[in-house]
Design an enzyme around this catalytic site. Sequence first.
Site, PDB file in Angstrom:
ATOM      1  N   PHE A  65       8.002   4.452   3.977  1.00  0.00           N
ATOM      2  CA  PHE A  65       8.444   3.438   4.823  1.00  0.00           C
ATOM      3  C   PHE A  65       7.274   2.903   4.243  1.00  0.00           C
ATOM      4  O   PHE A  65       6.311   2.550   4.819  1.00  0.00           O
ATOM      5  CB  PHE A  65       7.563   4.364   5.940  1.00  0.00           C
ATOM      6  CG  PHE A  65       7.507   5.645   6.369  1.00  0.00           C
ATOM      7  CD1 PHE A  65       9.251   5.351   7.384  1.00  0.00           C
ATOM      8  CD2 PHE A  65       7.124   6.581   6.365  1.00  0.00           C
ATOM      9  CE1 PHE A  65       9.898   7.069   7.606  1.00  0.00           C
ATOM     10  CE2 PHE A  65       7.885   7.980   6.723  1.00  0.00           C
ATOM     11  CZ  PHE A  65       9.100   7.489   7.676  1.00  0.00           C
ATOM     12  N   GLU A  88      -1.225   3.419   9.742  1.00  0.00           N
ATOM     13  CA  GLU A  88      -2.946   3.353   9.400  1.00  0.00           C
ATOM     14  C   GLU A  88      -3.555   4.784  10.371  1.00  0.00           C
ATOM     15  O   GLU A  88      -4.361   4.617  10.545  1.00  0.00           O
ATOM     16  CB  GLU A  88      -3.477   2.415  10.138  1.00  0.00           C
ATOM     17  CG  GLU A  88      -2.737   1.133   9.775  1.00  0.00           C
ATOM     18  CD  GLU A  88      -2.441   0.995   9.134  1.00  0.00           C
ATOM     19  OE1 GLU A  88      -2.843   1.866   7.818  1.00  0.00           O
ATOM     20  OE2 GLU A  88      -2.287  -0.484   8.568  1.00  0.00           O
ATOM     21  N   TYR A 111       0.686  -1.785  -0.372  1.00  0.00           N
ATOM     22  CA  TYR A 111       0.132  -0.431  -0.024  1.00  0.00           C
ATOM     23  C   TYR A 111       1.161   0.757  -0.301  1.00  0.00           C
ATOM     24  O   TYR A 111       2.022   1.350   0.634  1.00  0.00           O
ATOM     25  CB  TYR A 111      -0.575   0.057   0.980  1.00  0.00           C
ATOM     26  CG  TYR A 111      -2.373   1.343   1.551  1.00  0.00           C
ATOM     27  CD1 TYR A 111      -2.677   0.722   0.612  1.00  0.00           C
ATOM     28  CD2 TYR A 111      -1.457   2.197   2.377  1.00  0.00           C
ATOM     29  CE1 TYR A 111      -3.925   2.220   1.166  1.00  0.00           C
ATOM     30  CE2 TYR A 111      -2.802   3.055   3.074  1.00  0.00           C
ATOM     31  CZ  TYR A 111      -3.598   2.466   1.855  1.00  0.00           C
ATOM     32  OH  TYR A 111      -4.450   3.970   1.965  1.00  0.00           O
TER      33      TYR A 111
END
Length: 381
Positions: free
Chosen positions: A155, A362, A122
């Site tokens: 990241f 998140e 993602y």
Amino acid sequence: MDFALTEEQTLIFDMARSFGEEHIAPFARDWEKVGDIPKELWPKLAELGFGGLYVSEQYGGSGLTRLDATLVFEALSMSCPSVAAFLSIHNMCAGMLDKFASDAVKEKYLTRAATMETVFSYCLTEPNAGSDAASLKTKAVKTDAGYALTGSKAFISGGGYSDAYLVMARSGVDGPKGISAFVVEDGTEGLSFGGLEEKMGWKSQPTRQVQFDNCNIPEANLVGELGKGFTYAMAGLDGGRLNISSCSLGGAQTALTATLQYMGERKAFGRSIDQFQALQFRLADMETELQAARTFLRQAAWKLDTGAPDATKFCAMAKRLVTETGSDVVNKCLQLHGGYGYLADYGIEKLVRDLRVHEILEGTNEIMRMIVARQMLADRS
């Protein structure tokens, strides 16, 4: 109101836990040392239906609920939060494709995602766009054949490791409405990766920058509608926040179980340390906090499954509460182990390191508080 798991849910949890104990836990420290998770693991997990947890059965997925998924990630993270969290990221991508992608994109990628022949990463965060994700700068310029992507992501778990990347890039105006989502396959010309990041925890996951230099992809790799990528990304993060919370819960439960065992064996001042009332109180507090976190997490998952209007708020609250509770519990467990807790052989220090990042990714827990407060103010009569 029934708080009990169904028989099927209990079987799902037990199956995931047994798999982790056999195929993950014995090797987790070795994988951490080499900074890599063997790719042979993923098809084994996919055989259990864990490669497409909430992907529809039409595309080879399991079609499970978000609540079911929290059970899988809690159980797997009892063996290694880093491995469980990586699987969570792949499932977040697969779930977004199942929910928002065109039939053509689903046909091309979803079945292979469900079997984990294609592992997804993602790509939202950038070097200068973290919590303010809507300010991302990676551009997607329209070409005759599709889109050319230029920019970099930071990241990224699985950078240089995964088979495909779900990328949010700016295809239009500034702000969230100018962002679209695209699938970029590994090996695409113009796609490259930065050096391996050295991290505090999650060491078995390879983490790198993902870079795009006039990276051309076909128009068919657009996910859903142009300009809707940020909406898709935020929707995916609701479930992602539940999953990462589950990883904190499972890791903390492992630490508490190990601590309970250790305290029965460790002797000081002529008796086992579990006989000291002050330390018993600490055990009681940790058990209470974990049980409360578990109940709240499952309520939030239920709200997301039922489409409750306050589901996003509850996902944010659960993420904040459960990840902070998990970190607090593992840190207290390390303290109860004394000097031994600081040694790698006992496994507690790894859990402290692995769980810490759950309060950051998140959406940071500060952003979770903002989401909750804004909703409270909006609902004020």
